[in-house]
Design a protein around this motif. Structure first.
Motif, PDB file in Angstrom:
ATOM      1  N   ALA A 244      -5.326 -12.620  -1.602  1.00  0.00           N
ATOM      2  CA  ALA A 244      -5.646 -11.415  -0.856  1.00  0.00           C
ATOM      3  C   ALA A 244      -4.418 -10.548  -0.614  1.00  0.00           C
ATOM      4  O   ALA A 244      -4.542  -9.370  -0.321  1.00  0.00           O
ATOM      5  N   THR A 245      -3.220 -11.136  -0.743  1.00  0.00           N
ATOM      6  CA  THR A 245      -2.004 -10.364  -0.507  1.00  0.00           C
ATOM      7  C   THR A 245      -1.141 -10.355  -1.767  1.00  0.00           C
ATOM      8  O   THR A 245      -1.304 -11.190  -2.659  1.00  0.00           O
ATOM      9  N   VAL A 246      -0.215  -9.433  -1.794  1.00  0.00           N
ATOM     10  CA  VAL A 246       0.714  -9.321  -2.917  1.00  0.00           C
ATOM     11  C   VAL A 246       1.469 -10.633  -3.101  1.00  0.00           C
ATOM     12  O   VAL A 246       1.646 -11.115  -4.220  1.00  0.00           O
ATOM     13  N   ALA A 247       1.900 -11.261  -2.007  1.00  0.00           N
ATOM     14  CA  ALA A 247       2.650 -12.519  -2.091  1.00  0.00           C
ATOM     15  C   ALA A 247       1.868 -13.606  -2.801  1.00  0.00           C
ATOM     16  O   ALA A 247       2.445 -14.462  -3.472  1.00  0.00           O
ATOM     17  N   GLU A 248       0.557 -13.582  -2.688  1.00  0.00           N
ATOM     18  CA  GLU A 248      -0.289 -14.619  -3.292  1.00  0.00           C
ATOM     19  C   GLU A 248      -0.514 -14.419  -4.785  1.00  0.00           C
ATOM     20  O   GLU A 248      -0.876 -15.364  -5.477  1.00  0.00           O
TER      21      GLU A 248
ATOM     22  N   ASP B 135       3.319  -8.628   2.155  1.00  0.00           N
ATOM     23  CA  ASP B 135       2.155  -8.705   3.038  1.00  0.00           C
ATOM     24  C   ASP B 135       1.090  -7.647   2.760  1.00  0.00           C
ATOM     25  O   ASP B 135       0.028  -7.661   3.385  1.00  0.00           O
ATOM     26  N   GLN B 136       1.331  -6.751   1.815  1.00  0.00           N
ATOM     27  CA  GLN B 136       0.320  -5.740   1.486  1.00  0.00           C
ATOM     28  C   GLN B 136      -0.872  -6.402   0.803  1.00  0.00           C
ATOM     29  O   GLN B 136      -0.730  -7.415   0.116  1.00  0.00           O
ATOM     30  N   THR B 137      -2.030  -5.804   0.962  1.00  0.00           N
ATOM     31  CA  THR B 137      -3.223  -6.352   0.319  1.00  0.00           C
ATOM     32  C   THR B 137      -3.205  -6.031  -1.173  1.00  0.00           C
ATOM     33  O   THR B 137      -2.552  -5.079  -1.607  1.00  0.00           O
ATOM     34  N   VAL B 138      -3.937  -6.825  -1.916  1.00  0.00           N
ATOM     35  CA  VAL B 138      -4.055  -6.615  -3.353  1.00  0.00           C
ATOM     36  C   VAL B 138      -4.687  -5.245  -3.625  1.00  0.00           C
ATOM     37  O   VAL B 138      -4.286  -4.546  -4.560  1.00  0.00           O
ATOM     38  N   GLU B 139      -5.640  -4.845  -2.805  1.00  0.00           N
ATOM     39  CA  GLU B 139      -6.303  -3.557  -2.990  1.00  0.00           C
ATOM     40  C   GLU B 139      -5.322  -2.400  -2.828  1.00  0.00           C
ATOM     41  O   GLU B 139      -5.326  -1.456  -3.616  1.00  0.00           O
ATOM     42  N   VAL B 140      -4.469  -2.471  -1.811  1.00  0.00           N
ATOM     43  CA  VAL B 140      -3.462  -1.423  -1.596  1.00  0.00           C
ATOM     44  C   VAL B 140      -2.494  -1.396  -2.771  1.00  0.00           C
ATOM     45  O   VAL B 140      -2.128  -0.332  -3.280  1.00  0.00           O
ATOM     46  N   ALA B 141      -2.067  -2.565  -3.212  1.00  0.00           N
ATOM     47  CA  ALA B 141      -1.127  -2.650  -4.340  1.00  0.00           C
ATOM     48  C   ALA B 141      -1.733  -2.049  -5.604  1.00  0.00           C
ATOM     49  O   ALA B 141      -1.048  -1.317  -6.334  1.00  0.00           O
ATOM     50  N   ALA B 142      -2.991  -2.337  -5.864  1.00  0.00           N
ATOM     51  CA  ALA B 142      -3.664  -1.773  -7.045  1.00  0.00           C
ATOM     52  C   ALA B 142      -3.709  -0.254  -6.948  1.00  0.00           C
ATOM     53  O   ALA B 142      -3.484   0.446  -7.944  1.00  0.00           O
TER      54      ALA B 142
END
Length: 156
Positions: free
Chosen positions: A96-100, A21-28
């Protein structure tokens, strides 16, 4: 590298993980902050659900591969393989999320597997990071190509 050397000799047990559920921005930010090219994605119970690779993030900024279309007798035929790749890239580009955007078909090994098995898996599957899981599917560690190369360099 002796054929009997185990994955446990090279694996990194202190693993940086992500949640679906984390955002792609946070993951990056997490990948950049820790100078890593991938991070396992785990569910609340610790089970491995995917792997987020830096290339999964890069596709959102890349030019998408438009499906190949062939015109024949006034009909347009879309090549099936190209459409599948386009749909996959498109979903990652707008995710928009890591799962996606994460890779869900993750190759894994166990700590008791041999380095020969690991190296073969990495080579044949062209993967740079392999999560190490326990018998119950929970994440135990991760091995990168760099881990394997450093081990080989230290033992030769």
């Amino acid at each position: 590298m002796p054929a009997t050397t185990l994955v446990s000799a090279v694996m990194t047990s202190e693993v940086i993980t992500l949640r679906p559920d984390q955002t792609v921005e946070v993951a990056a930010d997490v990948l950049a902050e820790h100078h890593i090219g991938a991070a396992p994605v785990v569910a609340d119970d610790g089970s491995l659900v995917g792997l987020l690779r830096d290339e999964d993030l890069i596709v959102s900024e890349a030019r998408l591969h438009v499906p190949t279309v062939i015109s024949f007798l006034n009909a347009e035929i879309v090549l099936p393989g190209s459409m599948h790749k386009f749909k996959d890239e498109l979903s990652k580009a707008v995710g928009a999320t890591v799962a996606e955007v994460m890779t869900t078909e993750v190759k894994t090994v166990k700590a008791t597997d041999s380095l020969e098995t690991l190296a073969t898996l990495m080579h044949e599957s062209d993967v740079s990071h392999v999560p190490v899981v326990g018998d119950d599917g929970t994440l135990v560690a991760v091995v990168s190509r760099g881990d394997l190369v450093r081990f080989l360099a230290a033992t030769t």
